[in-house]
Write a protein that holds these residues in place. Sequence first.
Motif, PDB file in Angstrom:
ATOM      1  N   CYS A 107      79.666   7.756 -44.202  1.00 13.66           N
ATOM      2  CA  CYS A 107      80.173   6.474 -44.695  1.00 13.66           C
ATOM      3  C   CYS A 107      79.326   5.306 -44.181  1.00 13.66           C
ATOM      4  CB  CYS A 107      81.635   6.311 -44.281  1.00 13.66           C
ATOM      5  SG  CYS A 107      82.410   4.789 -44.858  1.00 13.66           S
ATOM      6  N   VAL A 108      78.984   5.330 -42.896  1.00 12.10           N
ATOM      7  CA  VAL A 108      78.254   4.193 -42.327  1.00 12.10           C
ATOM      8  C   VAL A 108      76.830   4.076 -42.872  1.00 12.10           C
ATOM      9  CG1 VAL A 108      79.652   4.114 -40.224  1.00 12.10           C
ATOM     10  CG2 VAL A 108      77.507   5.401 -40.218  1.00 12.10           C
ATOM     11  N   THR A 109      76.327   5.121 -43.513  1.00 11.69           N
ATOM     12  CA  THR A 109      74.971   5.052 -44.079  1.00 11.69           C
ATOM     13  C   THR A 109      74.975   4.636 -45.548  1.00 11.69           C
ATOM     14  OG1 THR A 109      74.912   7.360 -44.784  1.00 11.69           O
ATOM     15  CG2 THR A 109      74.208   6.885 -42.517  1.00 11.69           C
ATOM     16  N   LYS A 110      76.139   4.442 -46.133  1.00  4.01           N
ATOM     17  CA  LYS A 110      76.266   4.259 -47.581  1.00  4.01           C
ATOM     18  C   LYS A 110      75.501   3.057 -48.134  1.00  4.01           C
ATOM     19  CE  LYS A 110      80.543   1.649 -47.210  1.00  4.01           C
ATOM     20  NZ  LYS A 110      80.104   1.159 -45.932  1.00  4.01           N
ATOM     21  N   ASP A 111      75.303   2.026 -47.321  1.00  6.04           N
ATOM     22  CA  ASP A 111      74.715   0.777 -47.818  1.00  6.04           C
ATOM     23  C   ASP A 111      73.229   0.631 -47.538  1.00  6.04           C
ATOM     24  OD1 ASP A 111      77.326   0.034 -48.514  1.00  6.04           O
ATOM     25  OD2 ASP A 111      77.661  -0.939 -46.582  1.00  6.04           O
ATOM     26  N   GLU A 112      72.623   1.590 -46.889  1.00  5.24           N
ATOM     27  CA  GLU A 112      71.268   1.363 -46.392  1.00  5.24           C
ATOM     28  C   GLU A 112      70.238   1.114 -47.487  1.00  5.24           C
ATOM     29  OE1 GLU A 112      70.175   0.467 -43.242  1.00  5.24           O
ATOM     30  OE2 GLU A 112      72.338   0.291 -43.324  1.00  5.24           O
ATOM     31  N   TRP A 113      70.349   1.750 -48.623  1.00  4.20           N
ATOM     32  CA  TRP A 113      69.351   1.484 -49.664  1.00  4.20           C
ATOM     33  C   TRP A 113      69.506   0.075 -50.220  1.00  4.20           C
ATOM     34  CZ3 TRP A 113      73.047   5.346 -50.565  1.00  4.20           C
ATOM     35  CH2 TRP A 113      74.048   5.024 -51.469  1.00  4.20           C
ATOM     36  N   VAL A 114      70.692  -0.495 -50.151  1.00  2.00           N
ATOM     37  CA  VAL A 114      70.893  -1.871 -50.595  1.00  2.00           C
ATOM     38  C   VAL A 114      70.438  -2.838 -49.499  1.00  2.00           C
ATOM     39  CG1 VAL A 114      72.581  -3.509 -51.509  1.00  2.00           C
ATOM     40  CG2 VAL A 114      72.847  -1.090 -51.969  1.00  2.00           C
ATOM     41  N   HIS A 115      70.583  -2.435 -48.242  1.00  2.00           N
ATOM     42  CA  HIS A 115      70.158  -3.287 -47.130  1.00  2.00           C
ATOM     43  C   HIS A 115      68.646  -3.544 -47.141  1.00  2.00           C
ATOM     44  CE1 HIS A 115      73.902  -2.357 -44.531  1.00  2.00           C
ATOM     45  NE2 HIS A 115      73.971  -3.586 -44.968  1.00  2.00           N
ATOM     46  N   THR A 116      67.881  -2.682 -47.776  1.00  2.00           N
ATOM     47  CA  THR A 116      66.430  -2.866 -47.750  1.00  2.00           C
ATOM     48  C   THR A 116      66.028  -4.233 -48.287  1.00  2.00           C
ATOM     49  OG1 THR A 116      66.168  -1.768 -49.884  1.00  2.00           O
ATOM     50  CG2 THR A 116      65.921  -0.398 -47.922  1.00  2.00           C
ATOM     51  N   PHE A 127      80.668   3.679 -25.681  1.00  2.00           N
ATOM     52  CA  PHE A 127      81.547   2.705 -26.338  1.00  2.00           C
ATOM     53  C   PHE A 127      80.996   1.289 -26.184  1.00  2.00           C
ATOM     54  CE2 PHE A 127      85.775   5.286 -26.025  1.00  2.00           C
ATOM     55  CZ  PHE A 127      85.292   6.173 -26.958  1.00  2.00           C
ATOM     56  N   ALA A 128      80.532   0.962 -24.974  1.00  2.00           N
ATOM     57  CA  ALA A 128      80.009  -0.386 -24.718  1.00  2.00           C
ATOM     58  C   ALA A 128      78.725  -0.639 -25.509  1.00  2.00           C
ATOM     59  CB  ALA A 128      79.769  -0.577 -23.224  1.00  2.00           C
ATOM     60  N   ALA A 129      77.828   0.347 -25.551  1.00  2.00           N
ATOM     61  CA  ALA A 129      76.579   0.182 -26.291  1.00  2.00           C
ATOM     62  C   ALA A 129      76.855  -0.026 -27.775  1.00  2.00           C
ATOM     63  CB  ALA A 129      75.672   1.393 -26.079  1.00  2.00           C
ATOM     64  N   GLN A 130      77.761   0.760 -28.325  1.00  2.00           N
ATOM     65  CA  GLN A 130      78.095   0.618 -29.742  1.00  2.00           C
ATOM     66  C   GLN A 130      78.687  -0.768 -30.009  1.00  2.00           C
ATOM     67  OE1 GLN A 130      81.188   0.605 -31.530  1.00  2.00           O
ATOM     68  NE2 GLN A 130      80.467   1.229 -33.540  1.00  2.00           N
ATOM     69  N   GLY A 131      79.584  -1.222 -29.148  1.00  2.00           N
ATOM     70  CA  GLY A 131      80.173  -2.548 -29.319  1.00  2.00           C
ATOM     71  C   GLY A 131      79.147  -3.657 -29.179  1.00  2.00           C
ATOM     72  N   LEU A 132      78.236  -3.518 -28.225  1.00  2.00           N
ATOM     73  CA  LEU A 132      77.191  -4.526 -28.012  1.00  2.00           C
ATOM     74  C   LEU A 132      76.252  -4.616 -29.207  1.00  2.00           C
ATOM     75  CD1 LEU A 132      75.805  -6.531 -26.040  1.00  2.00           C
ATOM     76  CD2 LEU A 132      74.456  -4.598 -25.230  1.00  2.00           C
ATOM     77  N   VAL A 133      75.808  -3.460 -29.714  1.00  2.00           N
ATOM     78  CA  VAL A 133      74.892  -3.469 -30.864  1.00  2.00           C
ATOM     79  C   VAL A 133      75.613  -3.991 -32.106  1.00  2.00           C
ATOM     80  CG1 VAL A 133      73.425  -2.050 -32.368  1.00  2.00           C
ATOM     81  CG2 VAL A 133      73.450  -1.641 -29.900  1.00  2.00           C
ATOM     82  N   LEU A 134      76.850  -3.580 -32.303  1.00  2.00           N
ATOM     83  CA  LEU A 134      77.631  -4.055 -33.453  1.00  2.00           C
ATOM     84  C   LEU A 134      77.844  -5.560 -33.375  1.00  2.00           C
ATOM     85  CD1 LEU A 134      79.015  -2.792 -35.941  1.00  2.00           C
ATOM     86  CD2 LEU A 134      81.078  -2.609 -34.566  1.00  2.00           C
ATOM     87  N   GLY A 135      78.200  -6.054 -32.204  1.00  2.07           N
ATOM     88  CA  GLY A 135      78.394  -7.495 -32.024  1.00  2.07           C
ATOM     89  C   GLY A 135      77.107  -8.277 -32.217  1.00  2.07           C
ATOM     90  N   THR A 136      75.990  -7.727 -31.735  1.00  2.00           N
ATOM     91  CA  THR A 136      74.691  -8.379 -31.920  1.00  2.00           C
ATOM     92  C   THR A 136      74.349  -8.467 -33.402  1.00  2.00           C
ATOM     93  OG1 THR A 136      73.946  -7.575 -29.770  1.00  2.00           O
ATOM     94  CG2 THR A 136      72.233  -8.254 -31.326  1.00  2.00           C
ATOM     95  N   ASP A 137      74.565  -7.392 -34.137  1.00  2.00           N
ATOM     96  CA  ASP A 137      74.318  -7.382 -35.580  1.00  2.00           C
ATOM     97  C   ASP A 137      75.170  -8.450 -36.265  1.00  2.00           C
ATOM     98  OD1 ASP A 137      73.264  -6.485 -38.044  1.00  2.00           O
ATOM     99  OD2 ASP A 137      74.818  -4.949 -38.259  1.00  2.00           O
ATOM    100  N   LEU A 159      72.714   1.853 -34.355  1.00  2.00           N
ATOM    101  CA  LEU A 159      74.116   2.174 -34.657  1.00  2.00           C
ATOM    102  C   LEU A 159      74.245   3.585 -35.228  1.00  2.00           C
ATOM    103  CD1 LEU A 159      75.308  -1.254 -36.094  1.00  2.00           C
ATOM    104  CD2 LEU A 159      76.096  -0.154 -33.978  1.00  2.00           C
ATOM    105  N   PHE A 160      73.279   4.002 -36.059  1.00  2.00           N
ATOM    106  CA  PHE A 160      73.327   5.359 -36.615  1.00  2.00           C
ATOM    107  C   PHE A 160      73.146   6.410 -35.524  1.00  2.00           C
ATOM    108  CE2 PHE A 160      71.558   3.413 -40.736  1.00  2.00           C
ATOM    109  CZ  PHE A 160      72.828   3.040 -41.134  1.00  2.00           C
ATOM    110  N   LEU A 161      72.365   6.087 -34.488  1.00  2.00           N
ATOM    111  CA  LEU A 161      72.215   7.005 -33.357  1.00  2.00           C
ATOM    112  C   LEU A 161      73.483   7.048 -32.502  1.00  2.00           C
ATOM    113  CD1 LEU A 161      68.609   6.085 -32.168  1.00  2.00           C
ATOM    114  CD2 LEU A 161      69.322   8.231 -33.233  1.00  2.00           C
ATOM    115  N   LEU A 162      74.104   5.905 -32.319  1.00  2.00           N
ATOM    116  CA  LEU A 162      75.290   5.819 -31.468  1.00  2.00           C
ATOM    117  C   LEU A 162      76.545   6.369 -32.143  1.00  2.00           C
ATOM    118  CD1 LEU A 162      74.669   2.295 -29.930  1.00  2.00           C
ATOM    119  CD2 LEU A 162      74.769   4.458 -28.672  1.00  2.00           C
ATOM    120  N   HIS A 163      76.592   6.317 -33.465  1.00  2.00           N
ATOM    121  CA  HIS A 163      77.811   6.677 -34.184  1.00  2.00           C
ATOM    122  C   HIS A 163      78.286   8.104 -33.887  1.00  2.00           C
ATOM    123  CE1 HIS A 163      80.772   5.544 -37.204  1.00  2.00           C
ATOM    124  NE2 HIS A 163      80.722   6.796 -37.609  1.00  2.00           N
ATOM    125  N   PRO A 164      77.439   9.128 -34.055  1.00  2.00           N
ATOM    126  CA  PRO A 164      77.920  10.479 -33.728  1.00  2.00           C
ATOM    127  C   PRO A 164      78.211  10.646 -32.237  1.00  2.00           C
ATOM    128  CG  PRO A 164      75.637  10.552 -34.481  1.00  2.00           C
ATOM    129  CD  PRO A 164      76.110   9.154 -34.657  1.00  2.00           C
TER     130      PRO A 164
END
Length: 151
Positions: free
Chosen positions: A75-84, A10-20, A98-103
């Motif tokens: 759902c969380v991967t839906k935007d990746e082709w636009v993010h490029t 939970f902490a790692a996901q929050g830290l990476v999300l906050g950093t992003d 985040l994709f590794l931490l999500h599951p």
Amino acid sequence: MNPILVVLIFAAQGLVLGTDEILFHHPRGLPRWERWGHPLDTLSVLLCVGAALLFPPQPPWTGIYFGLALFSCLCVTKDEWVHTAACPPAEHWLHALLFLLHPALLWAVYSLWRSPGEIPRLVLQIEAFLCAIFMGYQLIYWNLLWRPGPR
């Protein structure tokens, strides 16, 4: 699942999300599709946590949970082709984390749901509260308060 591992996930996901959010979203701003897509991602997690809080960990609810978790992972991967085109390489790397931490996060929620006692339930309630607060921030800040700067 080990309670320390759950907290670390939970902490790692929050830290990476906050950093992003702080290092990339605020400096570049978010186009409309991200301003609405990111709260949708958070909602997909909140639905999983909510299911774990509202229903017993038995069929058919466990099947529904895994369906919600699969939807959330997609759902969380839906935007990746636009993010490029919109994101620098370091932001892509954070997204990969985040994709590794999500599951792992969703498995941690499932593990807490199946654990007896009040402590796992309290942790799920805290996670639901934090998800709801973050989703509210995403909706209010990015869609009502934020104004794009000059290009």
